[in-house]
Design an enzyme around this catalytic site. Structure first.
Site, PDB file in Angstrom:
ATOM      1  CB  CYS A   2     150.684 -18.244  -0.706  1.00 28.30           C
ATOM      2  SG  CYS A   2     151.738 -19.228  -1.751  1.00 28.30           S
ATOM      3  NE  ARG A  27     150.892 -12.625   1.894  1.00 22.47           N
ATOM      4  CZ  ARG A  27     151.782 -12.230   2.776  1.00 22.47           C
ATOM      5  NH1 ARG A  27     151.806 -10.984   3.179  1.00 22.47           N
ATOM      6  NH2 ARG A  27     152.653 -13.072   3.266  1.00 22.47           N
ATOM      7  CD1 TRP A  73     154.952 -15.736  -6.657  1.00 20.77           C
ATOM      8  CD2 TRP A  73     156.236 -17.233  -5.599  1.00 20.77           C
ATOM      9  NE1 TRP A  73     156.234 -15.609  -7.138  1.00 20.77           N
ATOM     10  CE2 TRP A  73     157.044 -16.519  -6.508  1.00 20.77           C
ATOM     11  CE3 TRP A  73     156.825 -18.239  -4.823  1.00 20.77           C
ATOM     12  CZ2 TRP A  73     158.394 -16.763  -6.661  1.00 20.77           C
ATOM     13  CZ3 TRP A  73     158.177 -18.482  -4.972  1.00 20.77           C
ATOM     14  CH2 TRP A  73     158.954 -17.751  -5.889  1.00 20.77           C
ATOM     15  CG  ASN A  99     150.149 -18.746   2.800  1.00 19.09           C
ATOM     16  OD1 ASN A  99     149.612 -19.247   1.831  1.00 19.09           O
ATOM     17  ND2 ASN A  99     149.895 -17.530   3.223  1.00 19.09           N
ATOM     18  N   GLY A 100     153.693 -21.436   3.127  1.00 17.82           N
ATOM     19  CA  GLY A 100     154.920 -21.955   3.735  1.00 17.82           C
ATOM     20  C   GLY A 100     155.421 -23.135   2.937  1.00 17.82           C
ATOM     21  CD  GLU A 481     165.510  -0.135  -4.708  1.00 15.88           C
ATOM     22  OE1 GLU A 481     166.042  -1.260  -4.653  1.00 15.88           O
ATOM     23  OE2 GLU A 481     164.272   0.007  -4.693  1.00 15.88           O
ATOM     24  CE  LYS A 485     161.860  -1.140  -6.772  1.00 20.93           C
ATOM     25  NZ  LYS A 485     162.079  -1.329  -5.365  1.00 20.93           N
ATOM     26  CD  GLU A 488     161.165  -4.936  -8.045  1.00 12.26           C
ATOM     27  OE1 GLU A 488     160.765  -5.989  -7.545  1.00 12.26           O
ATOM     28  OE2 GLU A 488     161.628  -4.009  -7.370  1.00 12.26           O
ATOM     29  CG  HIS A 504     188.746  -1.111 -14.433  1.00 13.15           C
ATOM     30  ND1 HIS A 504     190.101  -0.957 -14.634  1.00 13.15           N
ATOM     31  CD2 HIS A 504     188.393  -0.144 -13.558  1.00 13.15           C
ATOM     32  CE1 HIS A 504     190.548   0.042 -13.887  1.00 13.15           C
ATOM     33  NE2 HIS A 504     189.529   0.563 -13.235  1.00 13.15           N
ATOM     34  CE  LYS A 601     155.453  -5.272  -0.595  1.00 11.69           C
ATOM     35  NZ  LYS A 601     156.447  -4.375  -1.220  1.00 11.69           N
TER      36      LYS A 601
HETATM   37  C1  F6R Z   1     161.961  -5.031  -4.638  1.00 14.45           C
HETATM   38  C2  F6R Z   1     161.481  -5.770  -3.528  1.00 14.45           C
HETATM   39  C3  F6R Z   1     162.277  -6.915  -3.006  1.00 14.45           C
HETATM   40  C4  F6R Z   1     162.261  -6.866  -1.486  1.00 14.45           C
HETATM   41  C5  F6R Z   1     162.917  -8.118  -0.896  1.00 14.45           C
HETATM   42  C6  F6R Z   1     162.950  -8.064   0.618  1.00 14.45           C
HETATM   43  O1  F6R Z   1     161.123  -3.986  -4.978  1.00 14.45           O
HETATM   44  O2  F6R Z   1     160.440  -5.459  -3.020  1.00 14.45           O
HETATM   45  O3  F6R Z   1     163.578  -6.943  -3.493  1.00 14.45           O
HETATM   46  O4  F6R Z   1     162.936  -5.707  -1.085  1.00 14.45           O
HETATM   47  O5  F6R Z   1     162.222  -9.248  -1.313  1.00 14.45           O
HETATM   48  O6  F6R Z   1     161.662  -7.958   1.150  1.00 14.45           O
HETATM   49  P1  F6R Z   1     161.424  -7.481   2.626  1.00 14.45           P
HETATM   50  O7  F6R Z   1     161.860  -6.053   2.714  1.00 14.45           O
HETATM   51  O8  F6R Z   1     159.963  -7.654   2.866  1.00 14.45           O
HETATM   52  O9  F6R Z   1     162.271  -8.347   3.514  1.00 14.45           O
END
Ligand code: F6R
Length: 606
Positions: A2, A27, A73, A99-100, A481, A485, A488, A504, A601
């Site tokens: 948010c 966000r 969000w 937010n929160g 990773e 990627k 997502e 296995h 994010k």
């Molecule tokens: C994937 C991604 C998320 C963050 C996770 C932790 O691309 O961005 O998996 O890595 O939410 O976020 P941070 O690093 O901000 O604690």
């Protein structure tokens, strides 16, 4: 998660709010809304959807010179117009953006209903609006906000607008960031500097438990128990341009391209060629303390957890200190045994992730030694840890993390080097790692130059509904990773597996429609990875090899070859083609790359 914006000044507020919301949309992008005073009332416009949908509904610029805005969000209540912020109390006197999470929202809402208040939404935030309105007396608005917050459990960054006082805003912070931007005769409020740096670089970060009254030419800060605090503005050293696209089609593309420079920044002043080690000034551990570390544990969520797993591999191989990584979200809930000889590393781009923050708090409560590896300076996790390394990746806007993950790996390589050099890592071996780190930006540039080749591969495999990502030992977290990627940003189902585990069970899934991306670092087990690829191909499965070594001809359908360098650093370079693969697959499928569905994010909720 948010985004909040607020404005008090002389300009029309709505265009400032809308533009700020655009910058904060990464966000959260379920809904957006603004509230401004208008002819003795508060006019609220809010809509499920994007900020552009909100803008289409607004009559711009409008006369109001004060206002608040929010991009959401969804947590409490589905993403619809009703649940979008701002929320009003029943009389329409105060509007709140928040937010929160208010943890006792259900009790508060039940009590309000019992008192006859008709609730207009399913949100926790609406309860705040009613509580604040009910607390209003003859005193300042901030007194009512304080009184209301006494009944509230949970986290908040909030902004309140009162129709009787249209020239001020009251803000409060507990666990969700709030920053004030100090302009010339105007003030900005935001949950993130990204919304205000192009207006002013003079900012005040509120602390948890602080309240502020903000007017056009002044602000006043105090604690929740009304003790005045003194907060002088600091200058953020970020150009507003670093929050823009600078000619790139989207932020993921921009941030991938920025990786060589981000790595240079992360390394700057931290490599010691004389003693073949690293200087990590923020770590606060002298050589004796470094030697007393008997184990290292990395804690993070999502990509930060996978980066931690890469870090654990580096620590074990360079320092020969046992190391592992665990999702912070698991650690915090399993009543962890906290060992005084372990160095815990909290890994987070945003420094806000609630699970990681809670893991740090649990560690500190139990007397654990914890350092941060954080990108955002001044963030909650950085502050809670007190010591650590900043990643210096620069602002990361794309929801899919790229440059932050790479700089996490770089920081862990330096930590591993430092721990190794106070133990048995020889000067010669240390010097090779230092040289390898210095050469890393060029290797990453070379990996990024494979863009066209990888775009071609992505277009050939974009129709696949599932993909395996396989790796062994140091290639395993890279595979995880890479799968993350792809999932997502492209929504293609990707499963990461340890390559040797394939036989296995999961090998039953291999057929011509199940491509496997196999990560082959320059290590002692290349031959094992080659045999995995042969096993897959023997069953008709397409293989995309991503490697730093020369592979036997015909072992894979596609080979992405990244230049060789210091082998122990291969996991930091091999991730780059996987970012490009995810990006181009998403582009081929027409996805909204910077705003993947259901994501935002900074995950500041459980
Ligand atoms: C994937 C991604 C998320 C963050 C996770 C932790 O691309 O961005 O998996 O890595 O939410 O976020 P941070 O690093 O901000 O604690």
């Amino acid at each position: 998660m948010c985004g909040i914006v607020g404005y008090v000044g002389a300009r029309p507020a709505v265009p400032v709010l809308v533009e700020g919301l655009h910058r904060l949309e990464y966000r959260g992008y379920d809904s957006a809304g603004v509230a401004v005073p208008r002819r003795g009332r508060i006019a609220v416009t809010k809509v499920a959807g994007r900020v552009r949908d909100l803008r289409d509904r607004l009559d711009l610029p409008g006369a109001a010179t004060t206002g608040i805005g929010h991009t959401r969000w969804a947590t409490h209540g589905e993403p619809n117009d009703r649940n979008a912020h701002p929320h009003l109390d029943a009389s329409g006197r105060v509007a709140v953006v928040h937010n929160g999470i208010i943890e006792n929202a259900e009790q508060l809402r039940a009590r309000l209903s019992a008192d006859g208040v008709a609730l207009a939404s399913d949100t926790d935030t609406e309860a705040l609006a009613h509580l604040i309105a009910a607390s209003l007396g003859d005193g300042p608005l901030e007194d009512a906000v304080r009184t209301a917050l006494r009944h509230v459990e949970g986290t908040y960054g909030l902004v309140v607008l009162d129709r009787i006082r249209p020239d001020e805003l009251v803000v409060a912070r507990n666990g969700s960031p709030i920053v004030l931007g100090v302009g010339e005769g105007e003030m900005f409020v935001a949950s993130d500097v990204a919304a205000l740096v192009h207006h002013t670089q003079r900012v005040v970060f509120l602390d948890d438990g602080e309240v502020a009254t903000v007017k056009a030419g002044e602000y006043r800060t105090s604690t929740l128990d009304a003790t005045t605090t003194t907060r002088t503005p600091t200058t953020v050293d970020l150009e507003s341009g670093s929050y823009g696209l600078d000619g790139h089609p989207d932020f993921m593309r921009k941030e991938m391209a920025e990786q060589p420079e981000a790595v240079r920044r992360a390394l700057r002043g931290r490599l010691d060629t004389r003693f073949a080690t690293a200087h990590l000034g923020g770590l606060d551990l002298d050589p004796v303390a470094l030697r007393s570390v008997r184990r290292v544990k990395f804690l993070g969520c999502g990509s930060a957890y996978y980066a931690g797993q890469i870090g654990a591999g580096l620590v074990e191989s360079l320092a020969r200190v046992p190391a592992d990584a665990e999702p912070a979200s698991e650690f915090r809930y399993r009543n962890p045994v906290v060992d005084p000889d372990t160095l815990y590393v909290a890994v987070s781009q945003s420094g806000e992730t609630l699970d990681t923050l809670a893991a740090v708090q649990e560690l500190r409560r139990k007397g654990g030694r914890v350092m941060g590896a954080v990108n955002v300076v001044g963030s909650a996790i950085a502050r809670e840890c007190g010591s650590g390394v900043f990643l210096h990746a620069g602002p990361e806007i794309s929801v899919a993390s790229t440059k932050a993950v790479t700089t996490m790996g770089v920081s862990f390589a330096m930590l591993a080097l430092l721990l190794g050099r106070v133990r048995d890592l020889s000067a010669a071996a240390g010097a090779r790692v230092v040289a390898g780190l210095q050469a890393l930006p060029e290797r990453i540039e070379a990996a990024l130059a494979l863009d066209d080749e990888i775009a071609g591969i992505a277009s050939r495999y974009a129709s696949a509904r599932h993909m395996f990502f396989l790796g062994r030992v140091s290639g395993w977290p890279v595979a995880r990773e890479g799968a993350q990627k792809l999932k997502e940003v492209s929504y293609v189902h990707a499963e990461a597996y340890q390559a040797a585990e394939l036989k296995h069970g999961p090998i039953a899934l291999i057929d011509k429609d199940m491509p496997s991306v196999v990560i082959v670092p320059d290590d002692d087990i290349v031959v094992k990875n080659v045999s995995t690829m042969e096993q897959i191909r023997a069953r008709g499965g397409p293989v995309i090899a991503v490697t730093t070594v020369d592979l036997p001809a015909g072992v894979a359908d596609e080979v992405v070859r990244v230049p060789r360098g210091e082998a122990v650093l291969d996991p930091l370079v091999l991730g780059i083609p996987l970012q490009l693969l995810a990006y181009h697959t998403a582009a081929a499928l027409g996805r909204d790359i910077d705003k993947p569905r259901n994501l935002a994010k900074s995950v500041t909720v459980e």
